[in-house]
Design an enzyme around this catalytic site. Sequence first.
Site, mmCIF file in Angstrom:
data_model
loop_
_atom_site.group_PDB
_atom_site.id
_atom_site.type_symbol
_atom_site.label_atom_id
_atom_site.label_comp_id
_atom_site.label_asym_id
_atom_site.label_seq_id
_atom_site.Cartn_x
_atom_site.Cartn_y
_atom_site.Cartn_z
ATOM 1 N N LYS A 13 0.375 -0.664 0.366
ATOM 2 C CA LYS A 13 -0.227 0.337 -0.397
ATOM 3 C C LYS A 13 0.315 1.160 -0.410
ATOM 4 C CE LYS A 13 -2.143 -0.746 3.480
ATOM 5 N NZ LYS A 13 -1.373 -2.339 4.539
ATOM 6 N N ARG A 88 -9.862 0.936 7.538
ATOM 7 C CA ARG A 88 -9.494 -0.135 8.126
ATOM 8 C C ARG A 88 -10.743 -0.975 8.668
ATOM 9 N NH1 ARG A 88 -3.366 0.986 8.906
ATOM 10 N NH2 ARG A 88 -2.714 -0.731 8.648
ATOM 11 N N ARG A 128 11.514 -5.560 5.743
ATOM 12 C CA ARG A 128 11.146 -4.657 5.432
ATOM 13 C C ARG A 128 12.265 -3.101 5.982
ATOM 14 N NH1 ARG A 128 4.979 -2.017 5.681
ATOM 15 N NH2 ARG A 128 4.468 -3.339 7.274
ATOM 16 N N ARG A 163 10.846 -0.914 11.035
ATOM 17 C CA ARG A 163 9.939 -0.668 11.989
ATOM 18 C C ARG A 163 9.420 -1.439 13.254
ATOM 19 N NH1 ARG A 163 4.613 0.175 8.690
ATOM 20 N NH2 ARG A 163 3.996 -0.891 10.238
ATOM 21 N N ARG A 174 -0.731 -8.008 13.231
ATOM 22 C CA ARG A 174 -1.951 -7.562 12.504
ATOM 23 C C ARG A 174 -2.665 -8.265 10.948
ATOM 24 N NH1 ARG A 174 3.752 -5.243 11.505
ATOM 25 N NH2 ARG A 174 2.989 -3.849 9.558
HETATM 26 P P1 ADP Z 1 0.667 -1.419 7.987
HETATM 27 O O1 ADP Z 1 -0.705 -1.045 6.664
HETATM 28 O O2 ADP Z 1 1.936 -2.210 7.190
HETATM 29 O O3 ADP Z 1 0.432 -2.266 9.505
HETATM 30 P P2 ADP Z 1 0.033 0.765 9.103
HETATM 31 O O4 ADP Z 1 1.901 1.991 8.565
HETATM 32 O O5 ADP Z 1 -0.668 1.317 7.935
HETATM 33 O O6 ADP Z 1 1.415 -0.716 8.565
HETATM 34 O O7 ADP Z 1 -0.149 1.714 10.198
HETATM 35 C C1 ADP Z 1 0.826 1.210 11.068
HETATM 36 C C2 ADP Z 1 -0.069 0.983 12.666
HETATM 37 O O8 ADP Z 1 -1.127 2.218 12.765
HETATM 38 C C3 ADP Z 1 -1.525 -0.109 12.513
HETATM 39 O O9 ADP Z 1 -0.997 -1.481 12.948
HETATM 40 C C4 ADP Z 1 -2.128 0.416 13.486
HETATM 41 O O10 ADP Z 1 -1.903 0.444 14.874
HETATM 42 C C5 ADP Z 1 -2.279 1.732 13.565
HETATM 43 N N1 ADP Z 1 -3.208 2.624 12.308
HETATM 44 C C6 ADP Z 1 -2.672 2.758 11.148
HETATM 45 N N2 ADP Z 1 -4.305 2.874 10.187
HETATM 46 C C7 ADP Z 1 -5.303 2.495 11.004
HETATM 47 C C8 ADP Z 1 -6.506 3.016 10.885
HETATM 48 N N3 ADP Z 1 -7.384 3.111 9.812
HETATM 49 N N4 ADP Z 1 -6.709 2.012 12.236
HETATM 50 C C9 ADP Z 1 -6.659 1.644 13.001
HETATM 51 N N5 ADP Z 1 -5.600 1.468 13.247
HETATM 52 C C10 ADP Z 1 -4.854 2.122 12.190
#
Ligand code: ADP
Length: 220
Positions: A13, A88, A128, A163, A174
């Site tokens: 993404k 999400r 990553r 990360r 996740r």
């Molecule tokens: P990835 O898609 O690789 O898990 P992101 O950088 O998009 O990583 O998100 C990292 C973390 O941030 C998630 O595991 C969550 O804890 C939080 N997060 C990000 N976007 C959302 C969302 N839309 N709703 C809830 N939590 C979120």
Amino acid sequence: MYIVMLGAPGSGKGTIGKILSHDLGLTHVSTGDIFREQSNKKTELGKKIREYMESGALVPDEVVIETVKARLLEEDVKDGAILDGFPRTVAQAEALRDFLKENRPEAKRVAIELDVPDAEIVRRVVNRLICTNKACGEIYNKETRPPKQEGICDVCGSELKRRKDDNEETVTKRLDIYHQNSKNLIDFYRKNNALYSIYPQELEVAVKKIEEFLEEYKRK
Ligand code: ADP
Ligand code: ZN
């Protein structure tokens, strides 16, 4: 146009979102980046967000929705944006729909689903590496997209880091959470005839196909 990027952690993404942002001239909005920034703050909210993220849990819908609404009222996203990591959950998708209906009634909304097998996800995430320079944020992979010089960003020369939440244990959690929500989320966009799914194996090929789809979609 508001383009929603759907996909498991590590599905691409961020990488694909950034390329689309550059090619289409739309601002890239990553909720993960926004929350990572907030989690560095020494406030109560910052601390809570850090706990959610480091354990691999989702940040609660109310917090996410308020944060994104505030961001979407800014000038640089008034004609559209690439939304990476949001929505999400179906509650978040409904909030986005209602927000756009009210504030951007002319705007089109479309979702791109990056559908990658779970076995590949874990391998992608644990390998990553991310550029520590926030203004850059280039994403690498030790196996499939290594930097030219170990630990150094090709683009800006800053240090690359893993990360905190990119370890095997957290990624499995996740991924579980992603699967709990994704079916309903994908159905939500499918019902609106605004979904394009792809298994992005080769980055360039995937981007080309997505851009062709978006071109078609714009004309509809
Ligand atoms: P990835 O898609 O690789 O898990 P992101 O950088 O998009 O990583 O998100 C990292 C973390 O941030 C998630 O595991 C969550 O804890 C939080 N997060 C990000 N976007 C959302 C969302 N839309 N709703 C809830 N939590 C979120
Ligand atoms: Zn960099």
